[in-house]
Design a protein around this motif. Structure first.
Motif, PDB file in Angstrom:
ATOM      1  N   LEU A 134       1.190 -11.504  -5.161  1.00 18.05           N
ATOM      2  CA  LEU A 134       1.727 -10.115  -6.226  1.00 18.05           C
ATOM      3  C   LEU A 134       0.368  -8.579  -5.339  1.00 18.05           C
ATOM      4  O   LEU A 134       0.804  -7.897  -4.920  1.00 18.05           O
ATOM      5  CB  LEU A 134       1.851  -9.630  -7.253  1.00 18.05           C
ATOM      6  N   GLY A 135      -0.591  -9.650  -5.154  1.00 23.65           N
ATOM      7  CA  GLY A 135      -1.235  -8.408  -4.397  1.00 23.65           C
ATOM      8  C   GLY A 135      -1.622  -7.491  -3.438  1.00 23.65           C
ATOM      9  O   GLY A 135      -1.495  -6.191  -3.035  1.00 23.65           O
ATOM     10  N   ASN A 136      -0.724  -8.735  -2.273  1.00 20.71           N
ATOM     11  CA  ASN A 136      -0.424  -7.903  -0.883  1.00 20.71           C
ATOM     12  C   ASN A 136       0.664  -6.888  -1.216  1.00 20.71           C
ATOM     13  O   ASN A 136       0.624  -6.330  -0.504  1.00 20.71           O
ATOM     14  CB  ASN A 136       0.413  -9.546  -0.371  1.00 20.71           C
ATOM     15  N   ILE A 137       1.459  -7.125  -2.122  1.00 21.56           N
ATOM     16  CA  ILE A 137       2.876  -6.037  -1.726  1.00 21.56           C
ATOM     17  C   ILE A 137       2.497  -4.991  -2.801  1.00 21.56           C
ATOM     18  O   ILE A 137       2.547  -3.906  -2.675  1.00 21.56           O
ATOM     19  CB  ILE A 137       3.766  -6.621  -2.915  1.00 21.56           C
ATOM     20  N   TRP A 138       1.541  -4.717  -4.290  1.00 17.25           N
ATOM     21  CA  TRP A 138       1.857  -4.497  -4.915  1.00 17.25           C
ATOM     22  C   TRP A 138       0.151  -3.349  -5.044  1.00 17.25           C
ATOM     23  O   TRP A 138      -0.407  -2.520  -5.528  1.00 17.25           O
ATOM     24  CB  TRP A 138       2.012  -4.331  -6.407  1.00 17.25           C
ATOM     25  N   ARG A 139      -0.704  -4.063  -4.323  1.00 18.18           N
ATOM     26  CA  ARG A 139      -1.774  -3.491  -4.622  1.00 18.18           C
ATOM     27  C   ARG A 139      -2.815  -2.972  -3.632  1.00 18.18           C
ATOM     28  O   ARG A 139      -2.932  -1.760  -2.812  1.00 18.18           O
ATOM     29  CB  ARG A 139      -3.064  -4.678  -4.821  1.00 18.18           C
ATOM     30  N   PHE A 140      -2.613  -4.081  -1.795  1.00 23.62           N
ATOM     31  CA  PHE A 140      -3.348  -3.525  -0.669  1.00 23.62           C
ATOM     32  C   PHE A 140      -2.044  -1.961  -0.212  1.00 23.62           C
ATOM     33  O   PHE A 140      -2.937  -1.716   0.360  1.00 23.62           O
ATOM     34  CB  PHE A 140      -2.833  -4.583   0.466  1.00 23.62           C
ATOM     35  N   PRO A 141      -0.820  -1.736  -0.406  1.00 25.86           N
ATOM     36  CA  PRO A 141      -0.861  -0.593   0.475  1.00 25.86           C
ATOM     37  C   PRO A 141      -1.346   0.994  -0.036  1.00 25.86           C
ATOM     38  O   PRO A 141      -1.871   1.150   0.264  1.00 25.86           O
ATOM     39  CB  PRO A 141       1.016  -0.697   0.197  1.00 25.86           C
ATOM     40  N   TYR A 142      -0.659   0.746  -1.617  1.00 29.20           N
ATOM     41  CA  TYR A 142      -2.038   1.532  -2.120  1.00 29.20           C
ATOM     42  C   TYR A 142      -3.263   1.929  -1.782  1.00 29.20           C
ATOM     43  O   TYR A 142      -4.223   3.084  -1.737  1.00 29.20           O
ATOM     44  CB  TYR A 142      -2.077   1.602  -4.039  1.00 29.20           C
ATOM     45  N   VAL A 143      -4.589   0.541  -2.651  1.00 26.56           N
ATOM     46  CA  VAL A 143      -5.524   0.916  -1.532  1.00 26.56           C
ATOM     47  C   VAL A 143      -5.979   1.248  -0.131  1.00 26.56           C
ATOM     48  O   VAL A 143      -7.145   2.120  -0.246  1.00 26.56           O
ATOM     49  CB  VAL A 143      -6.434  -0.476  -1.486  1.00 26.56           C
ATOM     50  N   ALA A 144      -5.278   0.991   0.820  1.00 25.70           N
ATOM     51  CA  ALA A 144      -5.491   1.239   1.388  1.00 25.70           C
ATOM     52  C   ALA A 144      -5.326   3.030   2.122  1.00 25.70           C
ATOM     53  O   ALA A 144      -5.913   4.225   2.938  1.00 25.70           O
ATOM     54  CB  ALA A 144      -4.438   1.002   2.964  1.00 25.70           C
ATOM     55  N   TYR A 145      -3.816   3.216   1.471  1.00 23.86           N
ATOM     56  CA  TYR A 145      -3.966   4.414   1.209  1.00 23.86           C
ATOM     57  C   TYR A 145      -5.028   5.107   0.593  1.00 23.86           C
ATOM     58  O   TYR A 145      -4.990   6.715   1.190  1.00 23.86           O
ATOM     59  CB  TYR A 145      -3.094   5.332   0.715  1.00 23.86           C
ATOM     60  N   GLU A 146      -5.176   5.412   0.069  1.00 20.36           N
ATOM     61  CA  GLU A 146      -6.431   6.125  -1.253  1.00 20.36           C
ATOM     62  C   GLU A 146      -7.813   6.103  -0.350  1.00 20.36           C
ATOM     63  O   GLU A 146      -8.538   6.780  -1.149  1.00 20.36           O
ATOM     64  CB  GLU A 146      -6.370   5.248  -3.092  1.00 20.36           C
ATOM     65  N   ASN A 147      -7.662   5.161   0.461  1.00 22.11           N
ATOM     66  CA  ASN A 147      -9.383   4.397   1.363  1.00 22.11           C
ATOM     67  C   ASN A 147      -9.532   5.151   2.788  1.00 22.11           C
ATOM     68  O   ASN A 147      -9.416   4.523   3.545  1.00 22.11           O
ATOM     69  CB  ASN A 147      -9.413   3.153   0.641  1.00 22.11           C
ATOM     70  N   GLY A 148      -8.474   6.137   3.106  1.00 27.33           N
ATOM     71  CA  GLY A 148      -8.826   6.044   4.194  1.00 27.33           C
ATOM     72  C   GLY A 148      -7.447   6.309   5.447  1.00 27.33           C
ATOM     73  O   GLY A 148      -7.339   6.515   6.120  1.00 27.33           O
TER      74      GLY A 148
END
Length: 542
Positions: free
Chosen positions: A34-48
């Motif tokens: 689940l983290g691949n789908i709902w965590r990574f996109p936002y983490v990437a967006y928020e961090n550059g």
């Protein structure tokens, strides 16, 4: 001693995956969750945005892959569940394995609830049953959330029944041998997951406004690379998304054949996981771009992660999308498939450890331990206070439990027992890619230091600021008490004797790995056996 007596005292032969493909599907199925789908996109967006891919790649190469290789090697070299593998590595090391088992136990009991939600929402998607206000439906109608109670005692029947179904399905899969259960499940589910999600992403690219979302996701903010928190976020994402540090890859690798190319297998697993994450980022932000365009707002106003993204933002998008029902079914079905393959792998850590310790056999272990876990899971997380318990337990087990387990394992093997050279030698003995000083620097020095810093920051923040708006009693029970229980329980399990004492060191002729230090005279060296060129066809070492 007669031959019959020797056979009776020998440990049962460990299950082995039929092929490297089966293992790869199992490992990828565990990593892609689940983290691949709902965590990574936002983490990437928020961090550059696009710039985040640089620290992300650095973290993958310097921490993700080295720790994945480390876990693979521990499981493959000592051919056992996490507690028994560390016991064979060092007499006092068993407690490390039980730390990992405890963390997996609690992750599994709450993870099953999210899998059940995804299954229910797959059905809801056919009719858009969440209505015009998905947020109100999720929290008030579906979860019937009680945010003030530590434990409400009131149950949501649809969630209760679906969670029972998820647990029964998982227990049946794990009661079978690794090829009939885990193997067949992942060989079917993982390709289906990839195909469905690819269709979902392609569909999202043709939505009006998708370009706006992709620009928001990929546009690099190079200034962000000067911020240390961005680099920490990259290491955190890699660490949590690869299923390393809490026993899964150790357990799965223990089912590999003696001559399996660990390094190449690790590379395929790591890059498959990261590729899926980038694919998820494309699909999620293309869809959020559509949502922003339809609402006439910026992507930053609709970007979110976690439960809010999956069960609020996406239903909102589906409501306004042509043929949204089809898109919705695909999305929640992929969530379910990603979740169930990961859940199976987490449960296997617990079942394998108990089976090695008590010698019950797979079926008995799955039924007894699975029932205990299932009862605890449904009691806590099918209730109206379940979301509170889930959110807190997820925070403590992931950000504290997994990181602590990884640090202790790496420091113990690397410096306390001094077995880092043996780990490196075994990895090289069975792999086409050879590693050396750089690998040891990343695995046993750089990564532990980064994780210790990460752990220090997390503990300091939780102690001084708490977490969310939760009450002290809620944080105490579902957070600190869970961590304390894991630690105490790990120590207790080390005092319970193994039912079959021969599994501690192995017996001549068995397939159980034995530490070179203290191995009985005349007993074969598994490391030497692993380097024998005639043992396995080249096709098995690819």
């Amino acid at each position: 001693m007669s031959m019959a007596e020797a056979t009776a005292k020998s440990p049962a032969k460990r299950d082995t995956f039929d092929s490297r493909l089966v293992f790869l599907m199992a490992a990828i199925g565990s990593a892609v969750g689940l983290g691949n789908i709902w965590r990574f996109p936002y983490v990437a967006y928020e961090n550059g945005g696009g710039a985040f891919l640089i620290p992300y790649l650095v973290a993958l190469l310097t921490a993700g892959i080295p720790i994945l290789w480390f876990d693979f090697t521990i499981g493959h070299r000592w051919r056992a569940s996490a507690p028994l593998a560390f016991r064979r590595l060092s007499g006092n090391g068993e407690v490390i394995g039980w730390f990992k088992v405890g963390v997996s136990f609690f992750i599994a009991v709450y993870y099953a609830a999210i899998v059940a939600w995804a299954a229910i929402y797959t059905v809801k998607a056919f009719t858009k049953a969440w209505g015009d206000d998905p947020e109100t439906h999720l929290f008030n109608d579906f979860l019937q959330m009680d945010g003030t109670s530590t434990f409400s005692g009131n149950y949501v029947l649809p969630i209760l029944f679906m969670m029972i179904g998820v647990w029964l399905f998982s227990i049946v899969v794990l009661a079978l041998d690794v090829n009939s259960g885990i193997g067949k499940l992942t060989v079917v589910f993982v390709p289906v997951l990839v195909v469905l999600f690819t269709v979902l992403v392609v569909r999202s690219l043709f939505l009006e406004g998708s370009t706006e979302g992709l620009n928001a996701f990929f546009t690099p903010n190079w200034e962000a690379l000067k911020d240390s928190s961005v680099w920490i976020a990259a290491y955190g994402q890699i660490f949590f998304s690869l299923s390393v540090g809490f026993g899964i890859m150790i357990t799965y690798a223990s089912y590999l054949k003696p001559r399996t190319n660990l390094a190449n297998t690790g590379l395929v697993t790591a890059f498959a996981n990261s590729s899926f994450e980038v694919l998820a980022g494309i699909g999620v932000f293309a869809t959020l771009g559509y949502m922003a365009h339809a609402a006439g707002v910026g992507v930053d106003e609709v970007a979110t992660s976690g439960i809010g993204l999956a069960f609020v933002a996406f239903p909102t998008i589906i409501n306004n999308m042509p043929f949204g029902e089809v898109f919705g079914v695909l999305f929640f079905l992929t969530l379910f498939l990603a979740g169930v393959t990961s859940l199976i792998s987490i449960m296997e850590v617990v079942f394998s450890a108990i089976n090695d310790k008590l010698g019950w056999g797979r079926a008995k272990t799955a039924i007894i331990i699975g029932s205990i876990m299932g009862i605890l899971s449904t009691v806590l997380f099918a209730s109206t206070s379940g979301l509170v318990a889930l959110d807190i337990m997820d925070k403590w087990t992931n950000n504290l439990g997994i990181v602590f387990c990884a640090v202790v394992a790496l420091v113990t093997v690397g410096w306390i027992t001094g077995r880092r050279n043996e780990v490196t030698q075994h990895l090289n003995a069975v792999s086409s890619v050879r590693v050396g000083g750089l690998y040891q620097l990343c695995a046993f020095i750089a990564t532990p230091l980064i994780l210790i810093y990460f752990l220090y920051e997390e503990v300091s923040t939780l102690l001084t600021e708490g977490y969310g708006d939760y009450a002290t009693s809620q944080l105490g029970i579902y957070g600190w008490a869970v961590v304390a229980f894991i630690i105490v329980n790990a120590v207790v399990w080390t005092f319970i004797p193994f039912k079959n004492q021969t599994v501690l060191t192995g017996v001549p002729g068995s397939d159980y790995g034995v530490p070179s230090k203290g191995r009985p005279k005349g007993e074969p060296n598994p490391l030497a056996q692993a380097t024998a060129t005639e043992s396995t066809p080249a096709s098995e070492r690819i």
